[in-house]
Design an enzyme around this catalytic site. Structure first.
Site, mmCIF file in Angstrom:
data_model
loop_
_atom_site.group_PDB
_atom_site.id
_atom_site.type_symbol
_atom_site.label_atom_id
_atom_site.label_comp_id
_atom_site.label_asym_id
_atom_site.label_seq_id
_atom_site.Cartn_x
_atom_site.Cartn_y
_atom_site.Cartn_z
ATOM 1 C CB CYS A 132 -0.940 -0.049 1.375
ATOM 2 S SG CYS A 132 -2.009 1.505 1.413
ATOM 3 C CB CYS A 135 -0.081 2.237 4.039
ATOM 4 S SG CYS A 135 -1.900 1.618 3.738
ATOM 5 C CG ASP A 136 3.565 1.216 4.446
ATOM 6 O OD1 ASP A 136 3.105 1.632 5.525
ATOM 7 O OD2 ASP A 136 3.344 0.008 3.966
#
Length: 305
Positions: A132, A135-136
């Site tokens: 993701c 997300c990261d």
């Protein structure tokens, strides 16, 4: 015993539902597939986009979720293998043969990212390997990253990372990308994205964190090593909805068709989190789904239908 609500899944969506069920004074049971709470999020080394709790490991965050919800519902370990409904009551059959009855059911079993299945992938998950970019991606500011895949998700991830990373390599097993034309055009016009087609990634390398990947050309078997700090794998997801096949309406990708209220085509059956058909699958949207489902459960029980 007949529960007011049974929640299948012990991730963010399921734990949120458990918390809200307890506050609504519902007799609730959470069925966790494994003896570890948290689903996919526990493998995330650092979560930095959950409102109010920055820079926390996925395991630590979901442990806080469990600690908050543990006294609001009963918990048991098991895997739901089938669901039937008769005379307004659901019967959930577990893999070990146990049967559980409930007036309503919330399925929050999540979705599993498809994996490359190569050396280093499991070892470096959360340490340079991610599924993701939203997300990261922020952890790779000014660094080099690889995106594996050729569909819309992969192209979208690459474009997102191009605004953060120094260089983004888009690797795909075919010579041509499969994503939409508008995404392909954007990829071609983005200077710091390099497409490398017709290749297979063989290994993700590093010591404590990812430092490179090894891949080969499918046509001439040429070997190459690419120094990178992050590997983003975007080759699709598989929602855990097998127990609902033949019961709830499911789209062509395996996701359950339901709105923000979690209602499915089956009265009294609700879904929350990553298995639900929706645009954004994030930790915070899963938590929201769990709360919404309990609101729908209360309405359903109060109306008696």
């Amino acid at each position: 015993m007949v529960y007011d609500v049974v929640i299948a899944g012990g991730g963010a969506a399921g734990l949120s539902a458990a918390l809200y069920a307890g506050r609504a004074r519902l007799k609730a049971l959470v069925i966790e597939k494994y003896n570890i709470t948290g689903s996919q999020i526990i493998y995330t080394n650092e979560v930095d986009n959950y409102l109010g709790i920055p820079s926390v490991s996925g395991f630590e965050l979901v442990s806080k979720f469990k600690e908050h919800a543990i006294n609001e519902a009963e918990f048991t370990e098991g895997e739901v293998s089938g669901i039937t409904k008769a005379d307004g009551i659901f019967n959930l059959k577990l893999a070990d043969g146990t049967e559980i009855k409930s007036k309503t059911v919330i399925i929050a079993t999540g979705a599993i990212h498809n994996k490359l299945g190569i050396k280093g992938e499991e070892e470096f998950t959360g340490k340079g390997v991610s599924y993701c970019a939203t997300c990261d991606g922020a952890f790779y500011k000014g660094k080099n990253a690889v995106v594996a895949g050729g569909g819309d998700t992969a192209l979208s991830e690459a474009l997102y990372l191009s605004n953060i990373c120094n260089k983004v390599y888009l690797l795909h097993r075919r010579n041509e990308l499969r994503g939409s034309k508008i995404y392909q055009d954007k990829i071609k016009s983005t200077e710091n994205i390099e497409f490398i087609g017709n290749v297979i990634i063989d290994e993700i390398k590093g010591e404590e964190k990812v430092s490179s990947i090894a891949y080969h050309n499918k046509t001439d078997n040429t070997q190459a090593v690419l120094p990178v700090n992050g590997v983003f794998i975007a080759i699709g997801m598989k929602p855990d909805t097998d127990m609902l096949k033949g019961l709830a309406d499911i789209d062509g990708y395996g996701y359950v068709i339901a709105g923000e209220d979690g209602r499915t085509n089956i009265s009294g059956l609700f879904v929350a989190g990553d298995i639900r058909q929706k645009k954004l699958r994030q930790l915070i949207t899963a938590v929201s789904d769990g709360a919404n489902c309990i609101a729908s459960v209360e309405e359903y029980l109060n109306k008696g239908k």
